[in-house]
Each structure stands twice: as structure tokens, then as C-alpha cells.
Motif scaffolding. Structure first.
Motif, PDB file in Angstrom:
ATOM      1  N   THR A  35       0.966  -1.189   0.081  1.00 56.84           N
ATOM      2  CA  THR A  35      -0.071  -0.039   0.031  1.00 56.84           C
ATOM      3  C   THR A  35       1.122   1.144   0.115  1.00 56.84           C
ATOM      4  OG1 THR A  35      -1.519  -1.045   1.090  1.00 56.84           O
ATOM      5  CG2 THR A  35      -2.020   0.974   1.160  1.00 56.84           C
ATOM      6  N   GLU A  39       0.955   4.056  -2.913  1.00 55.77           N
ATOM      7  CA  GLU A  39       0.519   5.449  -2.672  1.00 55.77           C
ATOM      8  C   GLU A  39       1.627   6.366  -2.948  1.00 55.77           C
ATOM      9  OE1 GLU A  39      -1.860   7.836   0.574  1.00 55.77           O
ATOM     10  OE2 GLU A  39      -2.283   5.784   0.258  1.00 55.77           O
ATOM     11  N   PRO A  47       1.614   7.347   3.423  1.00 58.61           N
ATOM     12  CA  PRO A  47       0.414   7.308   4.663  1.00 58.61           C
ATOM     13  C   PRO A  47       1.041   7.116   6.080  1.00 58.61           C
ATOM     14  CG  PRO A  47       0.395   5.448   3.407  1.00 58.61           C
ATOM     15  CD  PRO A  47       1.375   6.030   2.624  1.00 58.61           C
ATOM     16  N   THR A  51      -3.419   6.042   9.579  1.00 60.44           N
ATOM     17  CA  THR A  51      -4.047   6.116   8.267  1.00 60.44           C
ATOM     18  C   THR A  51      -4.069   4.549   7.615  1.00 60.44           C
ATOM     19  OG1 THR A  51      -3.594   8.037   7.831  1.00 60.44           O
ATOM     20  CG2 THR A  51      -4.291   6.834   5.763  1.00 60.44           C
ATOM     21  N   LEU A  52      -3.051   3.719   7.822  1.00 55.80           N
ATOM     22  CA  LEU A  52      -2.679   2.341   7.352  1.00 55.80           C
ATOM     23  C   LEU A  52      -3.567   1.433   7.985  1.00 55.80           C
ATOM     24  CD1 LEU A  52       1.108   2.043   6.438  1.00 55.80           C
ATOM     25  CD2 LEU A  52      -0.905   2.146   4.893  1.00 55.80           C
ATOM     26  N   LYS A  54      -6.357   2.105   9.651  1.00 53.03           N
ATOM     27  CA  LYS A  54      -7.850   2.340   9.405  1.00 53.03           C
ATOM     28  C   LYS A  54      -8.255   1.743   8.124  1.00 53.03           C
ATOM     29  CE  LYS A  54      -8.496   6.778  12.034  1.00 53.03           C
ATOM     30  NZ  LYS A  54      -8.857   8.262  12.141  1.00 53.03           N
ATOM     31  N   ARG A  55      -7.354   1.918   6.979  1.00 56.20           N
ATOM     32  CA  ARG A  55      -7.652   1.370   5.951  1.00 56.20           C
ATOM     33  C   ARG A  55      -7.507  -0.271   6.198  1.00 56.20           C
ATOM     34  NH1 ARG A  55      -4.167   3.793   1.011  1.00 56.20           N
ATOM     35  NH2 ARG A  55      -5.216   2.208   0.230  1.00 56.20           N
ATOM     36  N   ALA A  58     -10.947  -1.265   7.283  1.00 57.24           N
ATOM     37  CA  ALA A  58     -12.093  -1.295   6.317  1.00 57.24           C
ATOM     38  C   ALA A  58     -11.801  -1.949   5.346  1.00 57.24           C
ATOM     39  CB  ALA A  58     -11.841   0.339   5.978  1.00 57.24           C
ATOM     40  N   GLU A  59     -10.702  -2.288   4.594  1.00 64.00           N
ATOM     41  CA  GLU A  59     -10.631  -3.091   3.423  1.00 64.00           C
ATOM     42  C   GLU A  59     -10.117  -4.518   3.781  1.00 64.00           C
ATOM     43  OE1 GLU A  59      -7.449  -0.996   1.127  1.00 64.00           O
ATOM     44  OE2 GLU A  59      -8.423   0.952   1.401  1.00 64.00           O
TER      45      GLU A  59
END
Length: 86
Positions: A35, A39, A47, A51-52, A54-55, A58-59
Motif C-alpha cells: 500500500t 501510494e 501514509p 491511516t494504514l 484504518k484502511r 476497512a479493506e
């Protein structure tokens, strides 16, 4: 100076749990690395660990139910250490 050598005597269930934790941590680390590379190529920015994470929640956790078999600290610590190393 003295040193102590300690060996854990684990039963099969404990070995399985440790292997699952290591596997989730390794997967989170590799996902974080991929990731960040993607990015950075797109935005020239990296990031943050928050942020990582949270992603990741979520993902990745939604499509990989085996993440819920281990402690939530395993992937979080892996991503945090990954971000500190780069």
C-alpha cells in the motif's frame, strides 16, 4: 555478565495460536508495504501508521475473517513497526 536461555514448552494449541498471530502480522506488514509503495508512486507521500491501520480494518479485515481469530494488536503492531522502519 550472565545470560539466561529460556525455551517455551508449548502444546499444539499454543503453537497454532502463535502461528496464526505470526501469519496475520506478516500479512499486515506485506499489505502495508504494498500500500505504501502504491501510494508513494501515485502521490509522492507516505501514509501514516494510523491511516494504514484504518484502511486495513476497512479493506482487509472485512474480506479476511481469519484476522478475527487473533488479537487486534498483532496487525496493529506490525503496521506500526513497519512505518517506523521506513
Amino acid at each position: 555478565m550472565k545470560s539466561f536461555k529460556t525455551k517455551l514448552k508449548l502444546n499444539n494449541q499454543q503453537k497454532t495460536i502463535l502461528a496464526k498471530h505470526a501469519g496475520v502480522a506478516r500479512h499486515a506488514y506485506n499489505w502495508g508495504l504494498a500500500t505504501c509503495i502504491k501510494e508513494y508512486e501515485e502521490t509522492k507521500k507516505r501514509p501514516s501508521a494510523i491511516t494504514l491501520h484504518k484502511r486495513l480494518v476497512a479493506e482487509v479485515k472485512s474480506i479476511n475473517p481469519w484476522y478475527y481469530e487473533v488479537s487486534k494488536c498483532a496487525p496493529r503492531a506490525s503496521i506500526k513497526r513497519f512505518r517506523q522502519s521506513i
